[in-house]
Motif scaffolding. Structure first.
Motif, PDB file in Angstrom:
ATOM      1  N   PHE A  60       0.859  -1.187   0.000  1.00 45.98           N
ATOM      2  CA  PHE A  60       0.000   0.000   0.000  1.00 45.98           C
ATOM      3  C   PHE A  60       0.890   1.231   0.000  1.00 45.98           C
ATOM      4  CE2 PHE A  60      -2.319   3.365   2.326  1.00 45.98           C
ATOM      5  CZ  PHE A  60      -3.415   3.502   1.491  1.00 45.98           C
ATOM      6  N   SER A  61       0.771   2.039  -1.054  1.00 49.02           N
ATOM      7  CA  SER A  61       1.590   3.252  -1.211  1.00 49.02           C
ATOM      8  C   SER A  61       3.080   2.941  -1.120  1.00 49.02           C
ATOM      9  CB  SER A  61       1.212   4.309  -0.165  1.00 49.02           C
ATOM     10  OG  SER A  61      -0.130   4.725  -0.334  1.00 49.02           O
ATOM     11  N   GLY A  62       3.492   1.778  -1.711  1.00 49.18           N
ATOM     12  CA  GLY A  62       4.900   1.411  -1.735  1.00 49.18           C
ATOM     13  C   GLY A  62       5.423   0.795  -0.450  1.00 49.18           C
ATOM     14  N   VAL A  63       4.530   0.509   0.502  1.00 50.86           N
ATOM     15  CA  VAL A  63       4.940  -0.064   1.784  1.00 50.86           C
ATOM     16  C   VAL A  63       4.283  -1.426   1.933  1.00 50.86           C
ATOM     17  CG1 VAL A  63       4.956   0.219   4.286  1.00 50.86           C
ATOM     18  CG2 VAL A  63       5.188   2.225   2.797  1.00 50.86           C
ATOM     19  N   LYS A  64       5.069  -2.439   2.375  1.00 48.92           N
ATOM     20  CA  LYS A  64       4.525  -3.762   2.619  1.00 48.92           C
ATOM     21  C   LYS A  64       3.690  -3.729   3.892  1.00 48.92           C
ATOM     22  CE  LYS A  64       5.922  -8.497   3.647  1.00 48.92           C
ATOM     23  NZ  LYS A  64       7.056  -9.401   3.910  1.00 48.92           N
ATOM     24  N   ILE A  65       2.407  -4.126   3.774  1.00 48.29           N
ATOM     25  CA  ILE A  65       1.503  -4.039   4.924  1.00 48.29           C
ATOM     26  C   ILE A  65       0.857  -5.381   5.262  1.00 48.29           C
ATOM     27  CG2 ILE A  65       0.942  -1.620   4.487  1.00 48.29           C
ATOM     28  CD1 ILE A  65      -1.714  -2.614   3.264  1.00 48.29           C
ATOM     29  N   GLY A  66       1.151  -6.447   4.502  1.00 46.51           N
ATOM     30  CA  GLY A  66       0.525  -7.734   4.804  1.00 46.51           C
ATOM     31  C   GLY A  66       0.895  -8.787   3.785  1.00 46.51           C
ATOM     32  N   THR A  67       0.230  -9.930   3.873  1.00 52.18           N
ATOM     33  CA  THR A  67       0.495 -11.060   2.980  1.00 52.18           C
ATOM     34  C   THR A  67      -0.817 -11.693   2.534  1.00 52.18           C
ATOM     35  OG1 THR A  67       0.665 -12.570   4.858  1.00 52.18           O
ATOM     36  CG2 THR A  67       2.724 -11.590   4.039  1.00 52.18           C
ATOM     37  N   VAL A  68      -0.705 -12.487   1.472  1.00 47.67           N
ATOM     38  CA  VAL A  68      -1.858 -13.251   0.981  1.00 47.67           C
ATOM     39  C   VAL A  68      -2.004 -14.485   1.854  1.00 47.67           C
ATOM     40  CG1 VAL A  68      -2.810 -14.517  -0.973  1.00 47.67           C
ATOM     41  CG2 VAL A  68      -1.539 -12.402  -1.368  1.00 47.67           C
ATOM     42  N   ARG A  69      -3.187 -14.645   2.466  1.00 45.56           N
ATOM     43  CA  ARG A  69      -3.399 -15.772   3.373  1.00 45.56           C
ATOM     44  C   ARG A  69      -3.995 -16.972   2.650  1.00 45.56           C
ATOM     45  NH1 ARG A  69      -7.332 -14.827   8.369  1.00 45.56           N
ATOM     46  NH2 ARG A  69      -8.873 -15.157   6.726  1.00 45.56           N
ATOM     47  N   ARG A  70      -4.967 -16.744   1.775  1.00 47.38           N
ATOM     48  CA  ARG A  70      -5.589 -17.849   1.066  1.00 47.38           C
ATOM     49  C   ARG A  70      -5.953 -17.400  -0.351  1.00 47.38           C
ATOM     50  NH1 ARG A  70      -8.820 -18.778   5.643  1.00 47.38           N
ATOM     51  NH2 ARG A  70     -10.693 -18.117   4.507  1.00 47.38           N
TER      52      ARG A  70
END
Length: 323
Positions: A60-70
């Motif tokens: 989000f806006s060039g910042v890693k904020i999470g991962t794909v869970r499923r």
């Protein structure tokens, strides 16, 4: 015995080091996968995920904020992506934000990119679904690029044929470029156009001078434009001319009516002008009247010599002599 204890200590040390490395790796992987961070769940439905896998990052806006869970199949042929996103960035992601699939570099792993959103919309909540925006299809881009390359080759071939025809003097352009006489005529045409342009500029300058002269004081047009009294007088003269024209029109109409009457036979003048029989009768009457007048004059002259009137005529002659 000492050797056994020494070996046990060494093994224990290696075991502790291995456990520390394992814990550090787990902590590192957990930190990268946001496993130990308080998060919320968001989802989006795509027609094609283009190789996106569980564990890929969410940005989000060039910042890693999470991962794909499923990654789940959804509906007939769509795919639902469920993401874990840090709870601390929830207030920055709006309900009208969009999610698309991108790449981590030119040939990197696939990622989810969250973007957009307006301040008028509220922040997302756990379980919200973002609007999915399909990414550009690389295969389609390559197909389009290949088609464009084929079109470019065709354009190049056509341009080659066109330049060959021009070099051979074919067509209007080729004739202009190879025919010296035509080129000379073209130069003369341009020269004439230049002369015409100079003359046009002169004419415009003369018109400007004429307009300036019209604007000078004492000029009739300037007086008409600025002198209110002169304008008023001119307007009165025009009104008088208009009244005169109206009267002339009326007089013409009356004369036309009189002429129409003269062409008819229901009046004296009309009969005199248009009735031949009446004209002859009038002519005979005038002739008779003239003859009667002559006879009357002769009778009066004869009265002068008759006895009853002779004395009166002599008395009249003496009165005329005295005067």
């Amino acid at each position: 015995m000492r050797n056994d204890n020494k070996k046990s200590v060494i093994v224990g040390i290696f075991v502790l080091i291995g456990i520390a490395i394992l814990v550090a790796g787990i902590m590192t992987m957990g930190g990268q996968q946001k496993k130990f961070v308080k998060s919320i769940s968001l989802n989006a439905v795509f027609d094609d995920v283009a190789g996106l896998q569980v564990g890929n990052n969410v940005w989000f806006s060039g910042v890693k904020i999470g991962t794909v869970r499923r990654v789940n199949f959804y509906g007939d042929s769509q795919v639902e992506i469920i993401m874990n996103v840090e709870e601390k960035v929830r207030e920055f992601i709006r309900k009208d934000s969009k999610a698309t699939i991108g790449s981590d570099g030119l040939i990197g792993n696939k990622i989810i990119v969250i973007y957009g959103g307006t301040t008028q919309a509220p922040s997302v909540e756990n379980g919200d679904r973002l609007q999915a925006e399909m990414p550009l299809d690389t295969d389609r881009m390559m197909e389009t690029l290949q088609e464009n390359n084929l079109n470019l080759v065709t354009i190049t071939e056509n341009l080659k044929v066109l330049t060959s025809k021009i070099a051979e003097g074919q067509g209007i352009v080729g004739t202009v470029m190879t025919d010296s006489l035509l080129g000379e005529n073209f130069k003369n045409t341009l020269k004439n156009l230049e002369i015409a342009s100079v003359n046009s500029n002169k004419m415009i300058a003369e018109m400007n001078k004429f307009a300036q002269n019209l604007n000078q004081e004492g000029n009739l047009f300037n007086d008409l434009a600025k002198d209110k009294e002169l304008y008023k007088t001119l307007q009165e003269s025009v009104n008088e001319l208009q009244a005169t024209a109206t009267n002339a029109n009326k007089m013409t109409s009356d004369l036309s009516k009189v002429t129409e009457k003269l062409n008819e036979q229901d009046n004296t003048l009309g009969m005199m002008l248009n009735d031949p029989e009446f004209a002859d009768r009038l002519k005979q009457t005038l002739i008779y009247a003239d003859s009667s007048a002559m006879n009357l004059n002769k009778g009066l002259e004869a009265l002068e010599y008759t006895w009853p009137f002779r004395r009166g005529f002599k008395r009249m002659e003496r009165a005329n002599e005295d005067n």
